[in-house]
Design an enzyme around this catalytic site. Structure first.
Site, PDB file in Angstrom:
ATOM      1  N   THR A  17      -5.824   1.750   2.028  1.00  0.00           N
ATOM      2  CA  THR A  17      -6.746   1.108   2.958  1.00  0.00           C
ATOM      3  C   THR A  17      -6.014   0.536   4.163  1.00  0.00           C
ATOM      4  O   THR A  17      -4.850   0.137   4.074  1.00  0.00           O
ATOM      5  CB  THR A  17      -7.554  -0.031   2.272  1.00  0.00           C
ATOM      6  OG1 THR A  17      -6.747  -1.208   2.210  1.00  0.00           O
ATOM      7  CG2 THR A  17      -8.018   0.361   0.882  1.00  0.00           C
TER       8      THR A  17
ATOM      9  N   ASP B 121     -11.278  -3.997   6.311  1.00  0.00           N
ATOM     10  CA  ASP B 121     -10.806  -5.276   6.836  1.00  0.00           C
ATOM     11  C   ASP B 121     -10.940  -6.247   5.670  1.00  0.00           C
ATOM     12  O   ASP B 121     -12.054  -6.545   5.234  1.00  0.00           O
ATOM     13  CB  ASP B 121     -11.675  -5.701   8.026  1.00  0.00           C
ATOM     14  CG  ASP B 121     -11.289  -7.072   8.572  1.00  0.00           C
ATOM     15  OD1 ASP B 121     -10.523  -7.789   7.899  1.00  0.00           O
ATOM     16  OD2 ASP B 121     -11.773  -7.429   9.660  1.00  0.00           O
TER      17      ASP B 121
ATOM     18  N   ASN C 265      -1.471  -6.238  -0.197  1.00  0.00           N
ATOM     19  CA  ASN C 265      -0.287  -6.169   0.653  1.00  0.00           C
ATOM     20  C   ASN C 265      -0.578  -6.587   2.101  1.00  0.00           C
ATOM     21  O   ASN C 265       0.344  -6.948   2.822  1.00  0.00           O
ATOM     22  CB  ASN C 265       0.275  -4.745   0.596  1.00  0.00           C
ATOM     23  CG  ASN C 265       1.420  -4.557   1.552  1.00  0.00           C
ATOM     24  OD1 ASN C 265       2.495  -5.116   1.363  1.00  0.00           O
ATOM     25  ND2 ASN C 265       1.199  -3.805   2.615  1.00  0.00           N
TER      26      ASN C 265
ATOM     27  N   SER D 202       4.047 -11.265  -1.714  1.00  0.00           N
ATOM     28  CA  SER D 202       4.280 -12.640  -1.299  1.00  0.00           C
ATOM     29  C   SER D 202       5.509 -12.604  -0.391  1.00  0.00           C
ATOM     30  O   SER D 202       5.614 -11.737   0.468  1.00  0.00           O
ATOM     31  CB  SER D 202       4.500 -13.531  -2.533  1.00  0.00           C
ATOM     32  OG  SER D 202       4.769 -14.854  -2.151  1.00  0.00           O
TER      33      SER D 202
ATOM     34  N   TYR E 217       2.755 -19.777   7.996  1.00  0.00           N
ATOM     35  CA  TYR E 217       2.895 -18.526   7.234  1.00  0.00           C
ATOM     36  C   TYR E 217       3.428 -18.837   5.829  1.00  0.00           C
ATOM     37  O   TYR E 217       2.889 -18.359   4.833  1.00  0.00           O
ATOM     38  CB  TYR E 217       3.826 -17.558   7.964  1.00  0.00           C
ATOM     39  CG  TYR E 217       4.144 -16.322   7.162  1.00  0.00           C
ATOM     40  CD1 TYR E 217       3.153 -15.385   6.877  1.00  0.00           C
ATOM     41  CD2 TYR E 217       5.428 -16.082   6.683  1.00  0.00           C
ATOM     42  CE1 TYR E 217       3.440 -14.246   6.126  1.00  0.00           C
ATOM     43  CE2 TYR E 217       5.726 -14.950   5.941  1.00  0.00           C
ATOM     44  CZ  TYR E 217       4.725 -14.030   5.667  1.00  0.00           C
ATOM     45  OH  TYR E 217       5.017 -12.905   4.926  1.00  0.00           O
TER      46      TYR E 217
ATOM     47  N   LYS F  17       1.814 -18.254   1.926  1.00  0.00           N
ATOM     48  CA  LYS F  17       2.475 -17.608   0.792  1.00  0.00           C
ATOM     49  C   LYS F  17       2.605 -18.574  -0.394  1.00  0.00           C
ATOM     50  O   LYS F  17       2.540 -18.159  -1.548  1.00  0.00           O
ATOM     51  CB  LYS F  17       3.836 -17.048   1.208  1.00  0.00           C
ATOM     52  CG  LYS F  17       3.732 -15.865   2.177  1.00  0.00           C
ATOM     53  CD  LYS F  17       2.858 -14.755   1.612  1.00  0.00           C
ATOM     54  CE  LYS F  17       2.743 -13.558   2.534  1.00  0.00           C
ATOM     55  NZ  LYS F  17       1.803 -12.531   2.019  1.00  0.00           N
TER      56      LYS F  17
ATOM     57  N   THR G 184      11.501  -4.142   8.609  1.00  0.00           N
ATOM     58  CA  THR G 184      10.186  -3.476   8.649  1.00  0.00           C
ATOM     59  C   THR G 184       9.553  -3.748  10.003  1.00  0.00           C
ATOM     60  O   THR G 184      10.152  -4.392  10.858  1.00  0.00           O
ATOM     61  CB  THR G 184       9.253  -4.026   7.548  1.00  0.00           C
ATOM     62  OG1 THR G 184       8.979  -5.403   7.846  1.00  0.00           O
ATOM     63  CG2 THR G 184       9.867  -3.915   6.172  1.00  0.00           C
TER      64      THR G 184
END
Length: 278
Positions: free
Chosen positions: A37, A61, A88, A139, A153, A157, A188
């Site tokens: 997705t 979404d 994710n 996480s 942020y 988490k 990444t």
């Protein structure tokens, strides 16, 4: 159990970039089936051309509970079961606590916390009826300790970790396993505009702090994200998977130091704490 003998069926959010893309493709390459997705279906459409019926691509979404519910149901109908449900999708908000607006913080929480809750709540009736399943979630090492400039942020988490921790205790009796994947620093696309948003308010008082942090970040040793799929497979193939798995080698020593310092501080203040018992 029958699901051990067949290929596994995955439902993965945020399949279009970063770890989500790497893990989606790795699962398909090893012969598993994946409901992939993303917010924009065009970003994952190529998977269908490569993997055909082995993959189901869905526009989702995660902040839209109705869309999530439909996607989870579609995936279950298409493949006949769900073995692994992987939250994710997420992004980071960069800015000091003073700079982050409530709107920016709420928007990040909608994706990082409310979205995963939508996925878990949509999937659980299916997993409970099956009597098996594994709920994973991306996480972060900063779900264990907090850093300046990404406090909001980190807080998302921390919340994610607490939710998964409770969930693991609630669903164990149904044969459902729960694992938090906690990556450290990796090369990444997490710095891309989709993965990272900068707080709109900028206060010059924090310029020195920011500049020092940026210098330290540039020196940070980053892991290769392509080295991670085997760790994920080890977890999903394990009879007794861990609740928490760190990815990378640099965070455990730091976490050990942080926990030692926390315990020392609690110990140092123990007389005050105990006197407060009454």
């Amino acid at each position: 159990m029958e699901n051990k003998q067949k290929e596994k069926v995955w439902f993965i959010t945020g399949s279009s970039r970063g770890f989500g893309k790497i893990w989606t493709e790795a699962a398909l390459k090893r012969g598993d089936k994946v409901a992939a997705t993303a917010r924009n279906i065009n970003s994952i459409a190529a998977l269908k051309e490569t993997y055909g019926d082995q993959v189901l691509v869905l526009e989702v979404d995660v902040t839209n509970a109705f869309q999530v519910q439909n996607a989870v149901n579609q995936a279950n109908e298409y493949f006949g079961r769900l073995d692994i449900v992987f939250n994710n999708a997420g992004y980071s908000l960069v800015g000091t606590i003073e700079e982050g607006s409530t709107e920016e913080v709420k928007a990040m929480y909608e994706t990082n916390i409310i979205g995963p809750i939508h996925v878990v709540q949509a999937a659980l009736p299916i997993l409970r009826a099956q009597g098996h399943g594994h709920i994973l979630g991306t996480s972060s090492a900063v779900g264990i300790y907090s850093n300046p400039l990404i406090g909001y942020y980190c807080s998302s988490k921390f919340a994610f970790e607490a939710i998964y921790d409770s969930l693991s205790k609630e669903v164990a009796g149904f044969g459902i396993k729960v694992t938090l994947i906690e990556p450290g620093a990796y090369s990444t696309e997490f710095g891309s505009a989709e993965s990272l948003k900068i707080a709109s308010k900028k206060l010059s008082d924090y310029d020195d702090l920011k500049s020092n942090l940026m210098k330290n970040l540039q020196k940070l040793e980053r892991g290769n994200p392509l080295a991670t799929p085997d760790a994920i497979f080890a977890v999903v193939d394990a009879e007794n998977p861990p609740l928490r798995l760190l990815l990378g080698k640099n965070d455990l020593p730091h976490i050990q130091q942080i926990y030692t310092e926390r315990i020392q501080e609690w110990e140092a203040w123990k007389p005050i704490s105990q006197a407060a018992q009454g």
